[in-house]
Design a protein around this motif. Sequence first.
Motif, short mmCIF file in Angstrom:
data_model
loop_
_atom_site.label_atom_id
_atom_site.label_comp_id
_atom_site.label_asym_id
_atom_site.label_seq_id
_atom_site.Cartn_x
_atom_site.Cartn_y
_atom_site.Cartn_z
N LEU A 174 0.83 -1.21 0.00
CA LEU A 174 0.00 0.00 0.00
C LEU A 174 0.86 1.26 0.00
O LEU A 174 0.99 1.91 1.02
CB LEU A 174 -0.88 0.02 1.25
CG LEU A 174 -2.28 -0.55 1.22
CD1 LEU A 174 -2.93 -0.38 2.58
CD2 LEU A 174 -3.12 0.09 0.16
N TYR A 176 1.96 5.04 -0.16
CA TYR A 176 1.18 6.22 0.22
C TYR A 176 0.59 6.95 -0.99
O TYR A 176 -0.56 7.35 -0.98
CB TYR A 176 2.05 7.19 1.04
CG TYR A 176 1.28 8.39 1.55
CD1 TYR A 176 0.47 8.29 2.66
CD2 TYR A 176 1.35 9.60 0.87
CE1 TYR A 176 -0.25 9.38 3.11
CE2 TYR A 176 0.63 10.71 1.32
CZ TYR A 176 -0.17 10.60 2.44
OH TYR A 176 -0.90 11.67 2.87
N PHE A 179 -2.60 5.46 -2.34
CA PHE A 179 -3.71 5.32 -1.42
C PHE A 179 -4.40 6.67 -1.25
O PHE A 179 -3.97 7.51 -0.48
CB PHE A 179 -3.18 4.80 -0.08
CG PHE A 179 -4.27 4.48 0.91
CD1 PHE A 179 -4.96 3.30 0.83
CD2 PHE A 179 -4.61 5.37 1.91
CE1 PHE A 179 -5.97 3.01 1.72
CE2 PHE A 179 -5.61 5.09 2.82
CZ PHE A 179 -6.29 3.89 2.73
N PHE A 181 -8.39 8.98 -1.58
CA PHE A 181 -9.85 8.88 -1.62
C PHE A 181 -10.42 9.66 -2.81
O PHE A 181 -11.63 9.75 -2.96
CB PHE A 181 -10.48 9.42 -0.33
CG PHE A 181 -10.12 8.60 0.90
CD1 PHE A 181 -9.61 7.32 0.80
CD2 PHE A 181 -10.32 9.14 2.17
CE1 PHE A 181 -9.29 6.58 1.92
CE2 PHE A 181 -10.00 8.40 3.31
CZ PHE A 181 -9.48 7.12 3.18
N ALA B 112 -6.25 13.26 5.52
CA ALA B 112 -4.83 12.95 5.66
C ALA B 112 -4.59 11.98 6.82
O ALA B 112 -3.75 11.09 6.73
CB ALA B 112 -4.03 14.23 5.88
N ALA B 114 -6.82 9.80 7.80
CA ALA B 114 -7.32 8.51 7.32
C ALA B 114 -6.27 7.83 6.44
O ALA B 114 -6.08 6.62 6.49
CB ALA B 114 -8.62 8.70 6.54
N TYR B 115 -5.54 8.63 5.65
CA TYR B 115 -4.45 8.08 4.84
C TYR B 115 -3.35 7.54 5.75
O TYR B 115 -2.82 6.47 5.54
CB TYR B 115 -3.82 9.15 3.94
CG TYR B 115 -4.67 9.66 2.80
CD1 TYR B 115 -5.82 9.00 2.40
CD2 TYR B 115 -4.31 10.82 2.12
CE1 TYR B 115 -6.59 9.49 1.35
CE2 TYR B 115 -5.06 11.31 1.07
CZ TYR B 115 -6.20 10.65 0.69
OH TYR B 115 -6.94 11.14 -0.34
N ARG B 118 -4.29 4.44 7.17
CA ARG B 118 -4.70 3.50 6.14
C ARG B 118 -6.13 2.99 6.36
O ARG B 118 -6.38 1.79 6.46
CB ARG B 118 -3.74 2.30 6.09
CG ARG B 118 -2.35 2.63 5.60
CD ARG B 118 -2.35 2.96 4.12
NE ARG B 118 -1.00 2.97 3.57
CZ ARG B 118 -0.19 4.02 3.53
NH1 ARG B 118 -0.60 5.17 4.03
NH2 ARG B 118 0.99 3.94 2.98
#
Lengths: 182, 241
Positions: A174, A176, A179, A181, B112, B114-115, B118
């Motif tokens: 994963l 960064y 990943f 939204f 950010a 939430a990133y 993950r």
Amino acid sequence: MSKPVIATTSLAGCFGCHMSFLDIDERILELIELVEFNKSPIDDIKTFTKQCDIGLIEGGCCNSENIETLKEFRRMCKTLVSLGECAIMGGLPALRNGIPIRECLHEAYINGPTVGLNKENILPNDSELPMILDRVYPCHEIVKIDYFLPGCAPRADLIWNALIALVTGGELQLPYEAFKFD
Amino acid sequence: MKGKIKIIIDGKECWAKPGQNVIDAARDNGIYIPSLCHVEGVKPAGSCRVCNVRIEGRNMTACTTPVADGMEIENDIPELNELRKAIIEVLFVSGNHFCPSCEKSGNCELQALAYRFRMMVPRFPYEFPIKGVDASSKYIYHDRNRCVMCKRCIRTITKDGKNVFAYSSRGGKHLHVVMDKELAAQMTEKEAQKAMDICPVGAILKKERGFYSPIGQRKYDTEPIGSDVEKNIDHLKQKEQ
């Protein structure tokens, strides 16, 4: 040993996730060595011909046909993956969730500024049409979903990494940058 | 380290000014404690609970707890990070956070975080609450769908000494933040930009400013939130050498 079988579909989505899938570019040749496709817009197979291993779901559920398709995917696929924001949380179609369904239909077919030809003020009522749901549902609120890949659309690298991890049984990478939204 | 007191964060010796709160002290020592509501130099509210740390076996918010001599603090441990992730997930389902269509996407602190943790999908069901939008003022667009009730705007944004934003329906079922229309109408472009910058999410936006930076050049596109603080570690180490 036969190859793992993949099926994909787009419910209440924009096909952006499928486009992003195709963004894996020439790796698709590598992928086709590893897996076989069944029901999917990618190979245009319309109905399931056998039990599948991985089902990729794009889009949430906004009508009865979406629910039916999703449940069929759950029956036919061992592993289901929610692909993208719409499948995960309803996405942009879910912007209508706070608005009563009557209001939505009237805006779209009767009162909207671009509605001109609908002189008799008819709302879609053909029995062939799927019934619209009271709101847009995330896929995991309808059936059990095994994995989630966020993004709008999920980055091609993320889809690639996920498929490789699923097919080879490895751990999902994963990074960064992949990943997101949005 | 004259006039400073020693605290221990995750086993690391740190030095803090007396009276400083834990979150600021950690930052000065190159340790990032995630937070949504904290603004440096502003009286802490402890409203988001994301900065939960464990001090002497108790969970405390790092923004409201002042440092004490010899204080032992646990921060980056799986249990706390899981708790923080759960809080972020609650915030995602209890508002209407449509990241793909949000002007703040890429610069949003909630996203950010939430990133950073993950977050693939919130573990809670989506509420899709009905909330309003106030676009009446000239420069500001107030979208309550995205509000996380951090109280940053309430604590910092004023016009002629009066608060522009405030809680409404306190004690009722639908607590929310409202904008004073008259005061907001008098705000200058610069003040509107300040309000937008202080909001961790896309609840307060300056009009005609949406999607200003392209994807790839936004604040959290390439590096996780807190990287600037953590990079300071190397910076401090170099100083020591």
